[in-house]
Motif scaffolding. Structure first.
Motif, short mmCIF file in Angstrom:
data_model
loop_
_atom_site.label_atom_id
_atom_site.label_comp_id
_atom_site.label_asym_id
_atom_site.label_seq_id
_atom_site.Cartn_x
_atom_site.Cartn_y
_atom_site.Cartn_z
N ARG A 92 0.12 7.30 -6.17
CA ARG A 92 -0.95 7.55 -6.88
C ARG A 92 -0.71 8.94 -5.95
NH1 ARG A 92 -5.90 5.24 -7.29
NH2 ARG A 92 -6.55 6.56 -5.53
N THR B 242 0.54 3.98 -3.25
CA THR B 242 0.22 5.36 -2.88
C THR B 242 0.96 6.45 -2.56
OG1 THR B 242 -0.95 4.57 -0.37
CG2 THR B 242 0.05 7.11 -0.45
N SER C 230 0.63 -1.16 -0.01
CA SER C 230 -0.34 -0.43 0.34
C SER C 230 1.03 0.88 0.24
CB SER C 230 -0.77 0.29 1.47
OG SER C 230 -1.59 -0.76 0.99
N THR D 172 -5.22 8.93 -0.54
CA THR D 172 -5.70 8.54 -1.30
C THR D 172 -6.68 8.29 -1.90
OG1 THR D 172 -4.11 6.85 -2.27
CG2 THR D 172 -3.21 9.10 -2.64
#
Lengths: 249, 249, 249, 249
Positions: free
Chosen positions: A48, A45, A41, D192
């Protein structure tokens, strides 16, 4: 023998292995799944948020190291908190676990890595079209030969396994934290040649989902050599040093 | 006498020095080699990632400080975990080690520094053409006079040695971590005048491979003055304070 | 009475104050001088490296916090490791030190701040022409009214003193580290209104060398109000809570 | 029963709940107010310094995590140091607190969140015209569906509550610090999709002042599901594992 195990590990005692190894392997599965979900993650992230490559690397290194520390604290006295094939291997080498437990742990870690990618697909939208599987992949950097990847993996695994065996056990309260700091440095150092991975289970899930297996065997060879070397070195140092009475540093 | 040593160090007890000093020097060699390899690898990795000068400095400072902490935990109760000529010197000054052990340690640290550069040549491609040797060098910054380099090295060495003597021993469990944080600050502070090096062994290997010895003697003078001052100061504070009964803070 | 002091401080015991307060004030002078020299050096180094304002702030905050932690570990059981007028004041309020010791400590801290600027002049070239004195100054930000500076200083001092009284003593081994982390946050939070200073001695030296005293009295009022509030609050909480038996958390 | 509570919590003992729960709720109010004031101040300071979004996120994550650690140390043995609705909920689930205490705690935390925004108005100029209320808001990111917000909140709450229950208590001295590191990662990971909030009280104050309640119920559902899952999981692991004698890892 239990006495030797406690002396080396300082962790589980009065453990009935024939009863508990399925249960501890289940705990290792839970531990590894949550750990890899958090670790993956962080990488997703960064992608993103459009964070640049070098900053992402630093975030992954240092958050990853703190995660390792946190999970050794969380699961260290349940499953051992290895979540790494090479660390599991070295615990067998020093006689802490049986081969059967080791194999259960390997399966738990590889399945945990797959489950983590599945959870990533639930937590973040459109993983395939956003290229999340390939961003989780570790492959050797362009222009780096096979022997140099193996050499780096050997070195990183040696230091990681040695630290895990030594700090985690002798300095129980701070060991996992220091191990985490060290892992941060190891990921950073390896980043420009082999990709900075010292955990085979971490490689497995993304490789399976992206179905890209380029030079994955180099990591298996390198980390196996490194953890074997750490096992022998630790054994040698322990044997030579066992006549000294240590204070509780 | 053992009692005094334990009181000051709180580390090794029941140590037969005539038997063990070759072995502890060997451990110091292993410790120093791995430590410098990791430290040099951080610098090389920053260069390979094209990270700008100031960011590289911060990464090296803070990763380097955590490495110092980790290695005092790893090797502190085997060899002492000094990996620094000035820290070794000050342990002789306070009567913790004999001159013979000190000389063995110095040789171990300088050889460890050379071996670390050798391992760097294996881990990373084309070190010479990529300018890795010179990027590991520490030389005084442009326009900084000899006296200011010595003054800075004296100050940094004084604080480092004083911290090593005081924190590492009195607050056994957290001492190395705090020492590491302090080392980070010291490297940062020294960076704009002398280059921020407080470890002569760290200077030696890169200087030998690059064959550049510009003003290296300034570091030897400065750190020697600083560690001598720290030894005297620690001795004075201990002597004055020994009538107070300390609680275990 | 000693019992109460130990209960609150958990630090110095069997202390003969009539004999030792000159010596502990001398230790506080050494402690404060080295601490401020390191702290000021971080600020000067950021300026010399042309690091931008926000990045410098973050470096100063987080390195400064770790320095506070390190120096409470280093000097906490010698002088107390206060190096702050407001923390010294609050220790008098809770009856840990006499007024005479307090006054000696204030003098030691203010002199330490002056000596630190002197050492900065030795370590770095041309401090006046490079504007180092003014870069060390703390003055209220443009457009921030006096009442808001006092409000912020009151809040920051309250939290800092409360943390020092509570964490440093109850959780002896980790307290200073956590205090340091908190100080980092406090410096950051205060940076956009009053300048983020909670240590009057840290203000004094640079103000004297730059000979600029703009609104310095606001800091003395704000921190005095904050530390008084923390003293009363801690006393109240202790009194209310003293019927509970605490476990060693 | 007290024994079970101590076994799980290792914190308050000999606690007369009928006498003390108002007092501990008052302590939780003070704790939560100061904590949220510091947390909100970090966000406002990033805005005042014009720090870009990603850097602000990293500062908030890592400073926020250290704040959590510091406040569990500060208030952990007074009120419990929960400052979170979901953590309070899970302590009721495992039988540590009564429903009445839980409700008092929820009120204390929500009121603390409101008071913190009030103090922000005193510390920083013109909060409304500068848009401080909306910058403190947490709302789901654009294009993220309700089910994904709930899934992320469930996952983050599960990990946070599990860590709080497990680390904070078993490894008393380092647990809060490790919990803090984990919270940093959780805030980053959630940023996010849902906005990275795992504390309902932290949502409440800013939502009230800005009077924007967009999809706030998603957070209440998600964190409730996550903390319930953590409570069941912890209970299951404890029950299964209670025949093993743990060493003090």
């Amino acid at each position: 023998d239990n006495t030797n195990e406690s002396a080396i590990s300082g962790r589980l005692i009065n453990h009935d292995y024939t009863t508990f190894h399925y249960r501890t392997a289940a705990a290792e599965l839970v531990c590894t799944t949550i750990y890899f979900t958090l670790y993956f993650s962080i990488i997703i992230t960064c992608k993103r948020l459009n964070i640049d490559g070098n900053s992402s690397l630093l975030i992954v290194c240092y958050s990853g190291g703190l995660l390792v520390a946190a999970f050794i604290y969380l699961f260290g006295n349940i499953s051992g908190g290895y979540f790494s094939v090479s660390v599991s291997f070295v615990t067998v080498m020093i006689g802490k676990h049986s081969i059967r437990t080791f194999l259960l742990y390997i399966v738990a870690q590889l399945v945990g890595s797959i489950l983590a990618v599945c959870i990533i697909c639930i937590l973040f939208p459109h993983p395939q079209s956003n290229g999340y599987y390939t961003s989780l992949l570790i492959i050797p950097n362009h222009g780096i030969g096979a022997s140099r990847v193996i050499a780096m993996e050997l070195f990183l695994s040696f230091v990681a396994c040695y630290a895990f065996l030594t700090i985690s056990n002798w300095h129980a309260s701070l060991g996992p934290l220091v191990t985490g700091f060290l892992v941060s440095t190891l990921i950073f150092i390896g980043s420009t040649t082999g990709g900075g991975c010292i955990n085979l289970a971490r490689l497995f899930g993304p490789a399976l989902f992206a179905n890209i297996w380029t030079k994955q065997y180099l990591y298996w060879i390198g980390t196996w050599l490194g953890s074997t070397a750490a096992g022998f070195f630790t054994g040698y140092v322990h044997q030579k040093m066992d006549t000294i009475k240590w204070t509780d540093v």
